[in-house]
Each structure stands twice: as structure tokens, then as C-alpha cells.
Design a protein around this motif. Structure first.
Motif, PDB file in Angstrom:
ATOM      1  N   UNK A 292     -28.786  -6.460  75.993  1.00 35.57           N
ATOM      2  CA  UNK A 292     -29.456  -7.773  75.961  1.00 35.57           C
ATOM      3  C   UNK A 292     -28.568  -8.824  76.620  1.00 35.57           C
TER       4      UNK A 292
ATOM      5  N   UNK B 194     -26.959  -1.876  72.172  1.00 35.51           N
ATOM      6  CA  UNK B 194     -28.233  -2.564  72.382  1.00 35.51           C
ATOM      7  C   UNK B 194     -27.998  -4.046  72.668  1.00 35.51           C
TER       8      UNK B 194
ATOM      9  N   UNK C 148     -31.482   2.791  79.978  1.00 34.73           N
ATOM     10  CA  UNK C 148     -32.780   2.935  79.308  1.00 34.73           C
ATOM     11  C   UNK C 148     -33.331   1.570  78.901  1.00 34.73           C
ATOM     12  N   UNK C 149     -32.455   0.722  78.375  1.00 33.08           N
ATOM     13  CA  UNK C 149     -32.909  -0.566  77.856  1.00 33.08           C
ATOM     14  C   UNK C 149     -33.078  -1.599  78.972  1.00 33.08           C
TER      15      UNK C 149
END
Lengths: 292, 293
Positions: free
Chosen positions: A122, A118, A232-233
Motif C-alpha cells: 500500500x 501488505x 500480487x497486490x
């Protein structure tokens, strides 16, 4: 009880957690998904049998499916290809016996693999920010404007490949271990025969490294087939479906459109793809005389 | 060429050695330059993450370099702006259970594959290796449906129970290690009347601390960064892990990026610390995975 039978009993007893786990968490899901793949199932109402409809729709009607296959193939071919070249190159540099601070460099190349997915996502949104990201700011120094990366249909996939290379420290370490296992006497003999560094690389290093390359390429392909969190992110499949990769599309069908049957059919097609890759792997390892 | 020409006098050959070392020095220099360039490319995004976590929002958008004023308050705010401690607690709970489960199950299973000779053993081990190559997405949907039938969705069970049933990569790693332990030790214990479990527990396990440490480290790494598991199986936001929690606050409109970056640094830091303390085990474990005996 004779020794053979006692050993069989003990052996099975020790591995029994694996047997149970394999049956419940691998074999059962595999076969139940074969069943679901022939049904229409939205979780709320019970599954209804539809025959080959899901497969027909995937293979003959769903245009996005082919786009998804193409996107995934792009990552496999160019992503794994480029990563392999870069990681072998770095490993060969690290394998130089005149280099001091090997452990320092090894740490540097390994660090990115420690970043949780994750956070990786970012981080890269910002690294490749079109206006102020470090990559485009760097390109700006040379007077060129960098591309839009994740917001450009043509540059989003290369952006994912950059991420892939950045996170390839494990491969570098595996290649380095492989290089260190090549006997120095081979290079000695080649030097006596007058082979230069480049000839040595192609005639000794690469052939000796083949099993390791094979291992890294196969695990790399499997990783690409499962690549999910990053897309996805960061892009959620966009722009214009250019980063909808296989795992993401399967997830969307299952958990966003509640098409469990359709997603199961995708799962089985993925299984066949993985199976073909494994068979090719075993063929190649045999041909290269690399067997356990 | 050198092999065909005889070497009558010493002079030229010494010259040759000298020029070779010069060439070697040049080569070393080039290698250093290339390594440093690659290192920069690998390290700069890292440094950027740290510097970004210390900027305010407007500076983050305008200045890619070092922050003008260090905004340490980002970290303080990050801990309170979203339920950081709750998510941390959830993550740690799953982590502890998984480490225990992975330790127990994989050591037992690997022992059965390495230290006892029985029929079908090697054939079954090939199945274990094959499952390593099975993409998670193949079984993801039916697993979800299975867990739903069992009433496990929205609990930690789907993220912890499977750890008690072995992981092919860990089985492989431990098996390799167990194979290297001298068999005389087992034999003499057996003569003293020890049964198989006692040999496993009293002799093989105590000698396998390095391999077990590697397994624990990788379990930590996998669980700490896992995203798709929590995303699919945890429907209740009180159960979110850190990874999932971060993604959720990220997906809201106009997230506060500097706080997210501060969370990012905080989430990466424990992994870095463990890495630096246990570097040997990381490197060995990974190097070993590429070498199949």
C-alpha cells in the motif's frame, strides 16, 4: 545400553519433530509434486497422466513463461546487484569509528523491514504514485516529470527494485556485523604499506567480506524467487505482464486457472533452479576456503 | 614513500599528523552527509504513511506533505469499516499457537543437534540447512492438495500445525546458542542422575532466554506479516488475518485509502513497539544469521 546407542536414541528422539515435519511437509510434497507435474489436474476431477506435456508446453509453447523467467532474472541481476552495492556502501559508512549515533542510524535502516508486506505494498503504491507520489513530487522540484512507475511496462520492474532496496535493512546489519569482524590489524598493516581508503576497501574489506556477500546474495536470490505478495497486490503482474514474476505466475496457474499439474511442473523447474544455485554456492564456498 | 625516507627532524611529521586529522575530519563530515541523505530516503516513506493516514481522501491526492487538518477520525472509522477486531483476534490466535509450537519444537530439535553426540548428526544437520534454501513455491501446490485431502483448508490448521515441526532458521539459531553453553554443566547434572530431557529443561533452556526471545520475536514477525499462507489456506472470510483482510478491502473498487493507511499504521505500530523494546535481540538474531560458524 552402551553410551553410543543411548546417544543415538536420544538424539533421534530430540530431533523427531523435525524428522516428521521434513517427511510430511517437505519430502512428501516434493515427490508428490513430481507426480502431479506429469498430470493434468483441476482439483475437481481426478488427475490424468499426460507424460511430459506440461514441461513441453512450458518450455516450447508458453511464451509468457519465458517472459516470466526474464522478469525474474531481471530482478535477480539488477535488483540483487544494486541492493548489494547500496547495502555494502551503507554498512561501510556505518562502520566508520568516528561516527556517533550508530545505533540511531542502524534503527533507521532497519525500520522498513518491520512493515508488514501488505502495508509495504500500500505504502509504495503511494510513494510511487505518478502524479502526487513523494518520489515524483521530489523529481518535479528539479523540473523533470518522473515516470509512471507501476503503470509503465518499462518502469515497473525498477519500481520493485526500489522497494527491494528500501527493505534491505537486514542485509545492512549482516554486512555491518561482517565488517566489524574484520581484524583492525589488517588495515593497520595496509596503512603502513601506504594503501589509501579505496585500496583498503578493494584489497581487504571486499575479500574478507566475501563469505558474507555470498550468504546475502544467495538468500537474496531465494527471496526474489519467492517474491509474491508485492507483485500480487500492487500490479497483479501488469502492465503487459512486465511484473509477472515466477512465484506469481505459479500461483496464478495453480489457484486462478486451476492448473495444478502445470503449476507443479513450474514448481519442479523452480526446484532445479534453486538446486543449481545451491550447488554453485557450495562450489564457491569451497573455492574460497570458507567451510563450516 | 614514508617508509623509505628517514625521519631526521620532528617538524614535518607533526605537520603531517595535523593534515591527516583534517583529512579525517573531512572524511567524517562526508560520511555524515551521506548517512543522513540515505536515512532520509529510508525514513520519508514512513513519515508519509503516518501523515497520509491523517488526511481526508481529497487531500491525500493533492498534498504529499503534512496534513492541513489532522483527521484522527480515520482511525476510529478504520476499526469499524471492516472487521478489524475479528481479523485481529484471528491473527493473535494463530500467533499464540505458533509461538508455542515454535518454542517447543525448535528448542528440542536444536538440543538434539547441539548437545548430544550421535552418528549421522552432522550429515542430517546439513539437510536441515539445505531446506532453508527451498523456495516455498516448490512445495506450495502439493501442500495445498495435502491439506485439502485432510480437510484442513478453511481452518487455521495449515497455518499453525507446521510450527510444531521445526523451522530450519530457528533450529540453526538455537543450535549456535546451545553450542556455547559450557558442557561441564550438563556433565555434573548427569553425574547427579539427571536424564537428557531434564538437562534440556532445567539447565540448557533457562540459560538460553536470549536465543529463545529472538525466536519468539521472529515468529511474531513472520506470522504477523504472512500473506501468502492465509491467502491460499483460508477460504472462509470469517477466518481472515489482518494482512489478508486489508488486501481484500484494498482490492474492491475505489477503496477508502486514508482508512487503509490508518490500518497500515495500526498494523505496523505493534511491530515497532516490540522492536524498540527488544532491539538487541532483533539485531543479534539477524547479525548471527549471516555468520556461519
Amino acid at each position: 545400553m552402551n553410551l553410543k546407542r543411548k546417544n543415538l536414541r536420544n538424539g533421534l528422539l530430540f530431533i523427531s519433530p523435525w524428522i516428521i515435519g521434513f517427511l510430511v511437509f517437505t519430502a512428501y510434497p516434493l515427490f508428490s509434486s513430481l507426480y502431479y507435474s506429469f498430470t493434468e489436474y483441476n482439483v475437481i476431477s481426478p488427475p490424468t497422466f499426460v507424460g511430459w506435456d506440461n514441461y513441453k508446453q512450458l518450455l516450447f509453447q508458453d511464451k509468457l513463461f519465458y517472459k516470466v523467467l526474464g522478469n525474474t532474472l531481471y530482478l535477480v541481476v539488477f535488483g540483487i546487484g544494486l541492493t548489494t552495492v547500496v547495502t555494502i556502501f551503507i554498512a561501510v559508512l556505518l562502520n566508520n569509528k568516528n561516527i556517533k549515533g550508530l545505533s540511531f542510524f542502524r534503527v533507521v535502516f532497519f525500520l522498513p523491514t518491520l512493515v508488514p508486506l501488505v502495508i509495504l505494498a500500500i505504502l509504495w503504491i503511494w510513494v510511487l504514485q505518478p502524479d502526487n507520489g513523494i518520489v515524483n513530487s521530489f523529481l518535479h522540484l528539479f523540473g523533470t516529470n518522473g515516470p509512471g512507475w507501476f503503470s509503465s511496462p518499462g518502469w515497473a520492474k525498477p519500481a520493485f527494485i526500489l522497494m527491494m532496496i528500501w527493505g534491505s535493512g537486514r542485509m545492512i546489519i549482516i554486512y555491518l556485523a561482517g565488517l566489524q569482524g574484520i581484524s583492525a590489524s589488517l588495515y593497520e598493516a595496509a596503512r603502513i604499506d601506504g594503501a589509501g581508503p579505496i585500496q583498503q576497501f578493494f584489497q581487504i574489506t571486499l575479500p574478507m567480506l566475501k563469505p558474507v556477500i555470498l550468504f546475502n546474495v544467495i538468500t537474496g536470490i531465494i527471496a526474489v524467487l519467492q517474491q509474491f505478495a508485492e507483485a500480487f497486490i500492487i500490479t497483479d503482474g501488469g502492465p503487459d505482464g512486465s511484473t509477472t514474476f515466477y512465484a506469481l505466475y505459479l500461483y496464478q496457474n495453480a489457484f486462478q486457472y486451476s492448473k495444478m499439474g502445470y503449476a507443479s511442473a513450474m514448481g519442479w523447474i523452480l526446484f532445479v533452479i534453486a538446486l543449481v544455485i545451491m550447488l554453485v554456492l557450495f562450489r564457491l564456498t569451497k573455492r574460497w576456503g570458507y567451510d563450516g | 614513500m614514508t617508509s623509505t625516507s628517514p625521519v631526521p627532524d620532528v617538524g614535518p611529521s607533526i605537520k603531517k599528523v595535523k593534515s591527516k586529522t583534517r583529512a579525517e575530519k573531512l572524511q567524517t563530515l562526508i560520511v555524515y552527509v551521506l548517512l543522513i541523505l540515505f536515512s532520509l530516503a529510508f525514513i520519508v516513506p514512513f513519515l508519509w504513511l503516518i501523515s497520509g493516514s491523517l488526511k481526508n481522501s481529497s487531500e491525500l491526492f493533492s498534498n504529499p506533505g503534512i496534513p492541513k487538518v489532522f483527521q484522527w477520525s480515520n482511525y476510529k472509522e478504520a476499526f469499524t469499516a471492516f472487521p478489524f477486531l475479528l481479523y485481529l483476534k484471528n491473527t493473535l490466535l494463530i500467533l499464540v499457537v505458533n509461538i508455542f509450537g515454535c518454542f517447543i519444537s525448535n528448542t528440542l530439535i536444536a538440543y538434539g543437534f547441539a548437545r548430544i553426540k550421535w552418528k549421522f548428526r552432522d550429515a542430517i544437520f546439513i539437510i536441515v540447512l539445505t531446506t532453508m534454501l527451498l523456495p516455498f513455491q516448490v512445495t506450495m501446490v502439493p501442500l495445498f492438495l495435502l491439506f485439502q485431502k485432510l480437510g484442513w483448508i478453511g481452518t487455521f490448521l495449515p497455518l499453525t500445525v507446521p510450527a510444531f515441526f521445526g523451522n530450519p532458521f530457528f533450529i540453526f539459531l538455537l543450535r549456535q546458542f546451545f553450542l556455547g553453553i559450557p558442557y561441564e554443566l550438563s556433565e555434573s547434572a548427569r553425574i547427579d542422575g539427571a536424564n537428557e530431557f531434564k538437562i534440556f529443561w532445567r539447565i540448557v533452556l533457562p540459560l538460553s532466554k536470549p536465543a529463545i526471545t529472538t525466536v519468539i520475536i521472529f515468529t511474531f514477525l513472520n506470522t504477523w506479516g504472512d500473506f501468502i499462507g492465509p491467502l491460499i489456506f483460508l477460504s472462509n472470510n470469517k477466518l481472515y488475518t489482518l494482512s489478508l483482510g486489508v488486501q481484500q478491502i484494498m482490492s474492491v473498487n475505489d477503496p477508502r485509502w486514508p482508512l487503509l493507511l490508518a490500518v497500515g499504521v495500526s498494523m505496523t505500530l505493534p511491530v515497532l513497539i516490540i522492536f524498540f523494546l527488544m532491539q538487541k535481540y532483533f539485531i543479534q538474531g539477524i547479525a548471527m544469521s549471516g555468520i556461519k560458524e
